[in-house]
Write a protein that holds these residues in place. Structure first.
Motif, PDB file in Angstrom:
ATOM      1  N   GLY A  61       0.826  -1.274  -0.020  1.00 35.49           N
ATOM      2  CA  GLY A  61       0.010  -0.070   0.044  1.00 35.49           C
ATOM      3  C   GLY A  61       0.672   1.219  -0.012  1.00 35.49           C
ATOM      4  N   SER A  62       2.064   1.441   0.706  1.00 38.06           N
ATOM      5  CA  SER A  62       2.831   2.259   0.887  1.00 38.06           C
ATOM      6  C   SER A  62       3.627   2.749  -0.460  1.00 38.06           C
ATOM      7  N   LEU A  63       3.994   1.471  -1.033  1.00 37.19           N
ATOM      8  CA  LEU A  63       4.631   1.651  -2.315  1.00 37.19           C
ATOM      9  C   LEU A  63       3.667   2.204  -3.464  1.00 37.19           C
ATOM     10  N   ALA A  64       2.327   1.727  -3.386  1.00 33.77           N
ATOM     11  CA  ALA A  64       1.283   2.177  -4.323  1.00 33.77           C
ATOM     12  C   ALA A  64       0.980   3.662  -4.248  1.00 33.77           C
ATOM     13  N   ILE A  65       1.067   4.114  -2.987  1.00 24.80           N
ATOM     14  CA  ILE A  65       0.707   5.526  -2.431  1.00 24.80           C
ATOM     15  C   ILE A  65       2.016   6.507  -3.127  1.00 24.80           C
ATOM     16  N   GLY A  66       3.111   5.796  -2.994  1.00 22.68           N
ATOM     17  CA  GLY A  66       4.277   6.517  -3.500  1.00 22.68           C
ATOM     18  C   GLY A  66       4.408   6.726  -5.000  1.00 22.68           C
ATOM     19  N   ILE A  67       4.103   5.484  -5.756  1.00 24.90           N
ATOM     20  CA  ILE A  67       4.043   5.484  -7.194  1.00 24.90           C
ATOM     21  C   ILE A  67       2.803   6.531  -7.609  1.00 24.90           C
ATOM     22  N   VAL A  68       1.427   6.305  -6.987  1.00 23.65           N
ATOM     23  CA  VAL A  68       0.514   7.235  -7.612  1.00 23.65           C
ATOM     24  C   VAL A  68       0.842   8.607  -7.171  1.00 23.65           C
ATOM     25  N   GLY A  69       1.532   8.876  -6.057  1.00 20.74           N
ATOM     26  CA  GLY A  69       1.716  10.277  -5.894  1.00 20.74           C
ATOM     27  C   GLY A  69       2.803  10.748  -6.884  1.00 20.74           C
ATOM     28  N   LEU A  70       3.713  10.002  -7.209  1.00 21.29           N
ATOM     29  CA  LEU A  70       4.672  10.359  -7.838  1.00 21.29           C
ATOM     30  C   LEU A  70       4.332  10.758  -9.556  1.00 21.29           C
ATOM     31  N   VAL A  71       3.351   9.741  -9.755  1.00 15.81           N
ATOM     32  CA  VAL A  71       2.868  10.153 -11.125  1.00 15.81           C
ATOM     33  C   VAL A  71       1.724  11.505 -11.315  1.00 15.81           C
ATOM     34  N   LEU A  72       1.057  11.531 -10.251  1.00 14.10           N
ATOM     35  CA  LEU A  72       0.015  12.613 -10.160  1.00 14.10           C
ATOM     36  C   LEU A  72       0.990  13.970 -10.017  1.00 14.10           C
ATOM     37  N   CYS A  98      -3.707   7.916   3.552  1.00 16.57           N
ATOM     38  CA  CYS A  98      -2.821   7.365   2.955  1.00 16.57           C
ATOM     39  C   CYS A  98      -1.318   7.738   4.059  1.00 16.57           C
ATOM     40  N   ILE A  99      -1.330   8.738   4.807  1.00 16.93           N
ATOM     41  CA  ILE A  99      -0.551   9.022   5.759  1.00 16.93           C
ATOM     42  C   ILE A  99      -0.449   8.025   6.894  1.00 16.93           C
ATOM     43  N   VAL A 102      10.016  15.023  -5.591  1.00 23.25           N
ATOM     44  CA  VAL A 102      11.105  14.520  -4.913  1.00 23.25           C
ATOM     45  C   VAL A 102      10.788  13.749  -3.433  1.00 23.25           C
ATOM     46  N   ILE A 103       9.830  14.183  -2.731  1.00 24.97           N
ATOM     47  CA  ILE A 103       9.401  13.562  -1.612  1.00 24.97           C
ATOM     48  C   ILE A 103       8.701  11.960  -2.052  1.00 24.97           C
ATOM     49  N   CYS A 104       8.203  11.956  -3.040  1.00 26.89           N
ATOM     50  CA  CYS A 104       7.456  10.638  -3.598  1.00 26.89           C
ATOM     51  C   CYS A 104       8.656   9.803  -3.737  1.00 26.89           C
ATOM     52  N   ILE A 105       9.785  10.287  -4.545  1.00 32.01           N
ATOM     53  CA  ILE A 105      11.190   9.403  -4.637  1.00 32.01           C
ATOM     54  C   ILE A 105      11.463   9.038  -3.798  1.00 32.01           C
ATOM     55  N   ILE A 106      11.705   9.893  -2.747  1.00 25.93           N
ATOM     56  CA  ILE A 106      12.258   9.491  -1.202  1.00 25.93           C
ATOM     57  C   ILE A 106      11.628   8.663  -0.621  1.00 25.93           C
ATOM     58  N   LEU A 107      10.045   8.407  -0.766  1.00 24.03           N
ATOM     59  CA  LEU A 107       9.472   7.605  -0.130  1.00 24.03           C
ATOM     60  C   LEU A 107       9.631   6.240  -0.964  1.00 24.03           C
ATOM     61  N   ILE A 108       9.444   6.112  -2.128  1.00 22.64           N
ATOM     62  CA  ILE A 108       9.644   4.861  -2.923  1.00 22.64           C
ATOM     63  C   ILE A 108      11.149   4.339  -2.385  1.00 22.64           C
TER      64      ILE A 108
END
Length: 141
Positions: free
Chosen positions: A20-31, A123-124, A62-68
């Protein structure tokens, strides 16, 4: 010590917190990338706010990349950076939306905004719960 508050055991539909966290990071990055491109287009067309929005979206990228990367390496600190930055951004946006609602009295906007905030807070909670399962600093030797 004390019992942890607001900790989830799984993400929606029963998938793991990591997935779920990975999906949140990827979706956040794309958006965020899509929003940054849109902001650049607005800026090029003469809207000064577009450049400001682009800067905010690039920070979000950048923050989403750090999360992933934090999820990939099981690094708790990197995952928690996303949690804290996202929480601060939501808090700022809530204040701005409340001011906007007071000024416009637009009820439909208010309902949509608070549904979006609810999803963002969920998500948080998912990402924070995953970070807590990592324990320690999470650094990989």
């Amino acid at each position: 010590m004390g019992e942890q508050k607001c900790v989830l055991n799984s993400c929606c539909c029963g998938c793991s917190l990591r997935s779920g966290s990975l999906a949140i990071g990827i979706v956040g990055l794309v958006l965020s990338v899509i929003a940054a491109i849109y902001s650049i287009i607005r800026g090029v067309n003469g809207d000064t706010q577009g450049w400001i929005d682009m800067a905010v979206q690039l920070i979000e990228v950048v923050i989403c990349i750090i999360l992933i990367q934090g999820i990939r390496t099981d690094h708790r600190g990197m995952v928690m950076v996303w949690v804290w930055v996202s929480a601060i951004m939501i808090a700022i946006n809530i204040v701005l939306v409340i001011i906007g609602i007071i000024l416009t009295l637009n009820i439909i906007f208010a309902i949509i905004a608070f549904i979006v905030f609810g999803v963002a807070v969920y998500c948080i909670l998912v990402v924070r719960s995953y970070a807590l399962t990592l324990g320690g600093s999470g650094s990989v030797a």
